[in-house]
Design a protein around this motif. Sequence first.
Motif, PDB file in Angstrom:
ATOM      1  N   ALA A 260       0.841  -1.209   0.000  1.00 29.16           N
ATOM      2  CA  ALA A 260       0.000   0.000   0.000  1.00 29.16           C
ATOM      3  C   ALA A 260       0.876   1.258   0.000  1.00 29.16           C
ATOM      4  O   ALA A 260       0.591   2.239  -0.704  1.00 29.16           O
ATOM      5  N   ALA A 261       1.971   1.218   0.774  1.00 29.25           N
ATOM      6  CA  ALA A 261       2.866   2.378   0.813  1.00 29.25           C
ATOM      7  C   ALA A 261       3.576   2.558  -0.533  1.00 29.25           C
ATOM      8  O   ALA A 261       3.796   3.689  -0.988  1.00 29.25           O
ATOM      9  N   CYS A 262       3.917   1.457  -1.194  1.00 32.74           N
ATOM     10  CA  CYS A 262       4.550   1.549  -2.526  1.00 32.74           C
ATOM     11  C   CYS A 262       3.619   2.281  -3.492  1.00 32.74           C
ATOM     12  O   CYS A 262       4.062   3.125  -4.290  1.00 32.74           O
ATOM     13  N   LYS A 263       2.326   1.964  -3.406  1.00 30.98           N
ATOM     14  CA  LYS A 263       1.363   2.625  -4.304  1.00 30.98           C
ATOM     15  C   LYS A 263       1.346   4.132  -4.049  1.00 30.98           C
ATOM     16  O   LYS A 263       1.248   4.931  -4.992  1.00 30.98           O
ATOM     17  N   LEU A 264       1.465   4.512  -2.769  1.00 32.83           N
ATOM     18  CA  LEU A 264       1.491   5.953  -2.465  1.00 32.83           C
ATOM     19  C   LEU A 264       2.690   6.621  -3.135  1.00 32.83           C
ATOM     20  O   LEU A 264       2.583   7.731  -3.664  1.00 32.83           O
ATOM     21  N   LEU A 265       3.831   5.932  -3.107  1.00 30.37           N
ATOM     22  CA  LEU A 265       5.033   6.538  -3.720  1.00 30.37           C
ATOM     23  C   LEU A 265       4.888   6.641  -5.235  1.00 30.37           C
ATOM     24  O   LEU A 265       5.339   7.615  -5.844  1.00 30.37           O
ATOM     25  N   VAL A 266       4.236   5.661  -5.839  1.00 30.89           N
ATOM     26  CA  VAL A 266       4.016   5.738  -7.297  1.00 30.89           C
ATOM     27  C   VAL A 266       3.123   6.944  -7.596  1.00 30.89           C
ATOM     28  O   VAL A 266       3.418   7.745  -8.501  1.00 30.89           O
ATOM     29  N   THR A 267       2.074   7.105  -6.798  1.00 28.07           N
ATOM     30  CA  THR A 267       1.168   8.251  -7.008  1.00 28.07           C
ATOM     31  C   THR A 267       1.921   9.567  -6.799  1.00 28.07           C
ATOM     32  O   THR A 267       1.640  10.564  -7.457  1.00 28.07           O
ATOM     33  N   ALA A 268       2.884   9.548  -5.870  1.00 32.28           N
ATOM     34  CA  ALA A 268       3.643  10.784  -5.592  1.00 32.28           C
ATOM     35  C   ALA A 268       4.655  11.101  -6.690  1.00 32.28           C
ATOM     36  O   ALA A 268       5.309  12.144  -6.641  1.00 32.28           O
ATOM     37  N   GLY A 269       4.823  10.209  -7.679  1.00 29.61           N
ATOM     38  CA  GLY A 269       5.674  10.533  -8.830  1.00 29.61           C
ATOM     39  C   GLY A 269       7.000   9.818  -8.873  1.00 29.61           C
ATOM     40  O   GLY A 269       7.854  10.143  -9.704  1.00 29.61           O
TER      41      GLY A 269
ATOM     42  N   ARG B 127       4.950  -6.909  -6.131  1.00 28.09           N
ATOM     43  CA  ARG B 127       4.904  -7.141  -7.591  1.00 28.09           C
ATOM     44  C   ARG B 127       3.454  -7.237  -8.079  1.00 28.09           C
ATOM     45  O   ARG B 127       3.070  -6.630  -9.086  1.00 28.09           O
ATOM     46  N   ASP B 128       2.607  -7.994  -7.310  1.00 30.25           N
ATOM     47  CA  ASP B 128       1.196  -8.144  -7.714  1.00 30.25           C
ATOM     48  C   ASP B 128       0.462  -6.808  -7.654  1.00 30.25           C
ATOM     49  O   ASP B 128      -0.386  -6.514  -8.497  1.00 30.25           O
ATOM     50  N   ALA B 129       0.793  -6.007  -6.636  1.00 30.39           N
ATOM     51  CA  ALA B 129       0.092  -4.726  -6.463  1.00 30.39           C
ATOM     52  C   ALA B 129       0.503  -3.723  -7.543  1.00 30.39           C
ATOM     53  O   ALA B 129      -0.273  -2.844  -7.909  1.00 30.39           O
ATOM     54  N   LEU B 130       1.740  -3.858  -8.023  1.00 28.97           N
ATOM     55  CA  LEU B 130       2.264  -2.880  -8.997  1.00 28.97           C
ATOM     56  C   LEU B 130       2.862  -3.621 -10.189  1.00 28.97           C
ATOM     57  O   LEU B 130       4.085  -3.614 -10.403  1.00 28.97           O
ATOM     58  N   PRO B 131       1.998  -4.269 -10.997  1.00 30.27           N
ATOM     59  CA  PRO B 131       2.543  -5.127 -12.064  1.00 30.27           C
ATOM     60  C   PRO B 131       3.341  -4.365 -13.126  1.00 30.27           C
ATOM     61  O   PRO B 131       4.180  -4.948 -13.809  1.00 30.27           O
ATOM     62  N   HIS B 132       3.090  -3.052 -13.262  1.00 31.60           N
ATOM     63  CA  HIS B 132       3.767  -2.311 -14.349  1.00 31.60           C
ATOM     64  C   HIS B 132       4.831  -1.341 -13.846  1.00 31.60           C
ATOM     65  O   HIS B 132       5.372  -0.566 -14.621  1.00 31.60           O
ATOM     66  N   THR B 133       5.094  -1.374 -12.544  1.00 25.92           N
ATOM     67  CA  THR B 133       6.068  -0.421 -11.989  1.00 25.92           C
ATOM     68  C   THR B 133       7.452  -1.063 -11.938  1.00 25.92           C
ATOM     69  O   THR B 133       7.590  -2.253 -11.671  1.00 25.92           O
ATOM     70  N   LEU B 134       8.481  -0.248 -12.188  1.00 23.82           N
ATOM     71  CA  LEU B 134       9.853  -0.748 -12.056  1.00 23.82           C
ATOM     72  C   LEU B 134      10.141  -0.941 -10.571  1.00 23.82           C
ATOM     73  O   LEU B 134       9.943  -0.018  -9.767  1.00 23.82           O
ATOM     74  N   LEU B 135      10.590  -2.148 -10.218  1.00 25.62           N
ATOM     75  CA  LEU B 135      10.909  -2.443  -8.823  1.00 25.62           C
ATOM     76  C   LEU B 135      12.397  -2.739  -8.698  1.00 25.62           C
ATOM     77  O   LEU B 135      13.011  -3.288  -9.619  1.00 25.62           O
ATOM     78  N   SER B 136      12.945  -2.387  -7.550  1.00 23.68           N
ATOM     79  CA  SER B 136      14.343  -2.739  -7.284  1.00 23.68           C
ATOM     80  C   SER B 136      14.478  -3.101  -5.818  1.00 23.68           C
ATOM     81  O   SER B 136      13.533  -2.957  -5.037  1.00 23.68           O
ATOM     82  N   ILE B 137      15.654  -3.568  -5.456  1.00 22.70           N
ATOM     83  CA  ILE B 137      15.852  -4.043  -4.088  1.00 22.70           C
ATOM     84  C   ILE B 137      17.271  -3.734  -3.641  1.00 22.70           C
ATOM     85  O   ILE B 137      18.199  -3.760  -4.449  1.00 22.70           O
ATOM     86  N   LYS B 138      17.400  -3.400  -2.352  1.00 24.95           N
ATOM     87  CA  LYS B 138      18.741  -3.171  -1.772  1.00 24.95           C
ATOM     88  C   LYS B 138      19.020  -4.293  -0.782  1.00 24.95           C
ATOM     89  O   LYS B 138      18.243  -4.516   0.151  1.00 24.95           O
TER      90      LYS B 138
END
Length: 344
Positions: A69-78, A117-128
């Motif tokens: 849910a927080a990831c979605k907020l960041l996508v909305t924030a740009g 990944r399921d929540a944001l199927p089209h967003t670029l994801l990365s990991i540290k």
Amino acid sequence: MQAGLAGYSDMAMRTVARRRGCPYAVTEALLDQVLLRGGRGREKGAILCDEDHPVAGQLMGSDPHELAAACKLLVTAGFDVIDLNFACPVKKVMGRSRGGYLLSDPATAIAIMRTVRDALPHTLLSIKLRRALNETPQAADWFDEVFNEALNLRFAAIAIHGRTVEQKYTGRANWDFLARLPARLSSLQPSSRPTLFGSGDVFTAADALRMYQHTGLDGIWIARGAIGNPWIFREFAALLAGQPLPLPPSVHEQKDALLEHFSLAVQIYGEELASRQMRKIAIKYSKLHPDGPTVWREFIAVKNQREWDDVLARHYTKDAAGISLPSVPDAADLCNTSCEAAAV
Ligand SMILES: Cc1cc2nc3c(=O)[nH]c(=O)nc-3n(C[C@H](O)[C@H](O)[C@H](O)COP(=O)(O)O)c2cc1C
């Protein structure tokens, strides 16, 4: 790229770096619950400006659904990319099953990655990541499980700090471990290979070039080496292009960067907080000044904007050549940044 650095890598630091050649940057680790609850000030880490792209928003949490849910907020924030932090070694973070803890609990780490990944199927994801929780064979297996899942889920990038979580910031980062990573991608089609970033012990552009050549990774995650030295990006670009190392920034170039950094910090924090925030950043810039120790002592005592302006007027009005930084910073300096990391 400009690394995530809690307490440093805000929009101000990232923008100053970009103006000096940094192509990509990530926020500090933001807590999912703080974003979901709307803040109490910490969400300032999520502030962006038009110049600040492409940018990854880094999140830390333990519950897959809250994190998603927080990831979605960041996508909305740009934000252009969402980065998951499974690396932070701070006790308080680990104790809440976040950050580096997840390298000891691959089942939860994988659940988080799949839910995001399921929540944001089209967003670029990365990991540290760090190279493991500790030196045990079991920890190496846990790392492999998480790393392989990032490949399965087509994460766009993976950044690996060559220390274990238990090492925190002591000892050396293991660049040989990093050098073995590219071979793990050899069975993948080029279009599904993530970009691999290496992290650890990159204090100068020469260090960045050495890591790049030693490891064969795609990019370098520049962390402590960029604090107070945004010129490291243009210097690394010059070395990569086979050009000589540019001269260190002159006193006037340093002044311009300090003024830009301060004015961007005021946009984020307001004048009073920015004056305090800039102290720990300005003392790092002072290392490039020919009268560094004096400038350091004066910056550390600054309490408001007037005193900040006074230090600039006293030490940055007359131009002079800047100082080259050593490849290995002195022990006291390393301890300062590590202690700040521990306080996050
Ligand atoms: C003060 C401080 C804060 C940090 N905060 C973060 C963070 O928020 N997110 C992150 O991914 N890494 C964070 N790190 C780790 C760095 O990004 C980097 O991986 C680590 O410092 C190793 O690189 P270096 O030895 O070149 O500094 C932090 C490190 C320090 C020293």
